[in-house]
Design an enzyme around this catalytic site. Structure first.
Site, mmCIF file in Angstrom:
data_model
loop_
_atom_site.group_PDB
_atom_site.id
_atom_site.type_symbol
_atom_site.label_atom_id
_atom_site.label_comp_id
_atom_site.label_asym_id
_atom_site.label_seq_id
_atom_site.Cartn_x
_atom_site.Cartn_y
_atom_site.Cartn_z
ATOM 1 N N ARG A 43 0.876 -1.465 0.518
ATOM 2 C CA ARG A 43 0.340 -0.392 -0.242
ATOM 3 C C ARG A 43 1.239 1.028 0.221
ATOM 4 N NH1 ARG A 43 -5.051 -1.451 4.031
ATOM 5 N NH2 ARG A 43 -5.007 -3.512 3.230
ATOM 6 N N GLU A 210 19.095 -19.218 20.335
ATOM 7 C CA GLU A 210 19.871 -17.975 19.604
ATOM 8 C C GLU A 210 20.237 -16.671 21.053
ATOM 9 O OE1 GLU A 210 16.934 -17.213 16.447
ATOM 10 O OE2 GLU A 210 15.835 -17.660 18.057
ATOM 11 N N HIS A 234 10.800 -25.637 12.621
ATOM 12 C CA HIS A 234 11.685 -25.417 12.752
ATOM 13 C C HIS A 234 11.945 -27.079 13.236
ATOM 14 C CE1 HIS A 234 12.032 -22.291 10.997
ATOM 15 N NE2 HIS A 234 11.964 -21.217 12.255
HETATM 16 C C1 BG6 Z 1 12.203 -18.106 12.614
HETATM 17 C C2 BG6 Z 1 11.508 -17.537 14.753
HETATM 18 O O1 BG6 Z 1 10.840 -18.968 12.580
HETATM 19 O O2 BG6 Z 1 13.064 -18.235 13.201
HETATM 20 C C3 BG6 Z 1 12.403 -16.882 14.537
HETATM 21 O O3 BG6 Z 1 10.210 -17.047 14.149
HETATM 22 C C4 BG6 Z 1 14.283 -17.098 15.336
HETATM 23 O O4 BG6 Z 1 11.927 -15.981 16.092
HETATM 24 C C5 BG6 Z 1 14.352 -17.157 13.826
HETATM 25 O O5 BG6 Z 1 14.621 -16.140 15.725
HETATM 26 C C6 BG6 Z 1 15.312 -18.176 13.958
HETATM 27 O O6 BG6 Z 1 15.999 -18.431 12.462
HETATM 28 P P1 BG6 Z 1 17.484 -18.738 12.278
HETATM 29 O O7 BG6 Z 1 17.917 -19.278 10.738
HETATM 30 O O8 BG6 Z 1 18.522 -17.388 12.755
HETATM 31 O O9 BG6 Z 1 18.056 -20.072 13.661
#
Ligand code: BG6
Length: 484
Positions: A43, A210, A234
């Site tokens: 938009r 993370e 994942h």
């Molecule tokens: C995303 C999540 O799908 O994957 C995030 O929503 C996460 O919260 C991310 O930080 C991690 O991806 P990667 O590739 O950095 O391990």
């Protein structure tokens, strides 16, 4: 081959952070057809010059020191265009359909880089203006619902319009080089398959840790939590690749069928089992790499007190012949001590020790598949420590395969490059079929329900640690320990 790449939500974070950089790299590697156009729709109004400048700036930010090289940028920029319109409005979309996108002979990839609650009206509108046709493919990505029910609602709104084979559901983990390498490791090497079962494997660990927090999206994250944000997609996709039977071929259907069987063989966690087999955690303030970080509740965009988990550990079991009795321990968390994603396949101890040392030291082999930050594979083997010692001292030493060293000079493509390229080639092997997503939701829904019923709280853990102490206890109860 595809000629038009339409990005709805083309002015958003996903587009600038992931999609344009991936398309740029594909262009640089000569993987885009000469005629391909990249059409952004959102938009927000931009002049052609301003949009191109913004894309270039974001690209430079993503590439770090590597500025776009001049010929590639020139070619890439010539492909780009931006249109300010509401894609869920038929009248507005119709103008684009009858001008820029009016050549029905050109393949069309449409990427919905928008929140899922507007997938349905956008797809209706795409259909109404005649853009849905056999040579069109639709790409979507998480969050695909927050439960099995909400996923089905989203999915039904798509399958009313598209055939399953036209829908590409992205899980970006599947585009990671090492994740693809899991298929190679398992099914291209004769070494592992005979050992790949409860005969020789003691247990498997999957960790995605993370150091970042919620990254400026607290309200979204607070609705999801680690279970829905990381495990449902994942981690469960990694589990499928590790546990699936050898598919008959690399064909999408063959791979998807095998992954689905794994998901359907997962022992459901319900009632008391949920408390016994899962740990929820939430980070408290702490220090990571020397920097103080606030607690989850004190993140700058936090909007209230919350019980949402930022860490989860689960002991999962797969009820089939291959895996009966082999626990799959999974854990993921934000604000952990270090960023790493790793799979550990722990082999069983030998049935009989002939070496004196073997009886009292960890004598089992271990395969570690490292997904990030570095990508590599380590196989731990017992070796004799050189020397004349009669007691035959041994040590676990690793055979290291670092991808960057084994393939020097080869750039490891980013996950989205592979995935976007595969959509263009109509190859859906590395995407998720609807029945897989649904089965994964079913398993996760049971856990979420169990937490609710049992009032299972998120236990605090210090930012910069390895999660709550209970997650250590979860695996220690079985006489094992996390490989950190
Ligand atoms: C995303 C999540 O799908 O994957 C995030 O929503 C996460 O919260 C991310 O930080 C991690 O991806 P990667 O590739 O950095 O391990």
């Amino acid at each position: 081959m595809i000629c038009d790449f339409l990005i709805i939500g083309g002015d958003g974070d996903l587009a600038f952070r992931k999609l344009y950089p991936a398309l740029y790299h594909l262009d640089r590697d000569q993987c885009l057809p000469a005629c391909l156009k990249i059409i952004s729709v959102s938009r927000t109004r931009h002049t052609a010059k301003a949009f191109s400048q913004k894309t270039r700036d974001m690209l430079i930010a993503q590439l770090g020191d590597n500025k776009p090289d001049a010929p590639t940028w020139k070619r890439f920029n010539a492909r780009l265009s931006h249109y300010a319109l509401d894609a869920s409005n038929e009248a507005e979309l119709s103008r684009l359909a009858h001008t820029v996108l009016n050549d029905r002979s050109r393949d069309l990839v449409t990427y919905l880089a928008t929140p899922p609650d507007i997938f349905a009206p956008i797809c209706q509108s795409l259909w109404a203006v005649g853009l849905v046709r056999d040579n069109m493919r639709l790409v979507i990505e998480k969050p695909l619902g927050s439960s099995r029910e909400s996923f089905n609602a989203i999915n039904n709104s798509l399958t009313d319009i598209f055939d399953e084979h036209q829908i590409y559901r992205i899980d970006h983990y599947l585009g990671k080089e090492t994740v693809q390498n899991l298929l190679t490791l398992r099914f291209a090497n004769s070494l592992f398959e005979p050992l790949w079962s409860n005969n020789y494997i003691d247990h498997v660990q999957i960790t995605a840790a993370e150091t970042i927090g919620t990254g400026g999206r607290w309200p979204f994250y607070d609705e999801a939590g680690a279970l829905r944000d990381m495990v449902q997609n994942h981690l469960m996709q990694l589990l499928c690749l590790l546990a699936m039977e050898p598919p008959a071929s690399l064909d999408a259907r063959a791979v998807h069928d095998e992954k689905l069987k794994v998901l359907r063989s997962l022992a459901p966690l319900t009632g008391r089992d949920v408390a016994d087999h899962t740990v929820r955690g939430q980070y408290a303030a702490g220090t990571i790499e020397g920097q103080s970080v606030p607690s989850y509740q004190q993140e700058s965009d936090a909007t209230g007190t919350s019980g949402t988990e930022t860490f989860v550990a689960i002991k999962a079991s797969i009820n089939n012949w291959r895996w009966a009795g082999v626990p799959f321990y999974m854990r993921t968390g934000k604000r952990m001590q270090r960023r790493f994603c790793e799979i550990v396949v722990q082999f069983k101890k030998l049935p009989h020790a002939i070496f004196p040392e073997q009886a009292h030291q960890n004598s089992a082999n271990r395969l570690v598949i490292q997904l990030q930050p570095e990508e590599g594979i380590r196989l731990y083997l017992l070796n004799k420590v050189p020397g004349l010692d009669e007691s035959f001292p041994m040590e676990n030493v690793s055979l290291d395969l670092a991808l960057s060293e084994a393939f020097t000079g080869r750039r490891v493509p980013e996950a989205y490059e592979r995935l976007l390229f595969d959509v263009m080639r109509s190859n859906s092997t590395l995407f998720m079929r609807a029945d897989q997503v649904e089965a994964a939701w079913q398993w996760v829904d049971d856990i979420a329900d169990g937490w609710k019923q049992q009032k299972q709280k998120s236990l605090p853990y210090m930012a910069g640690s390895n999660g709550p102490a209970d997650s250590i206890a979860l695996i220690a109860r079985d006489g094992r320990r996390w490989q950190d």
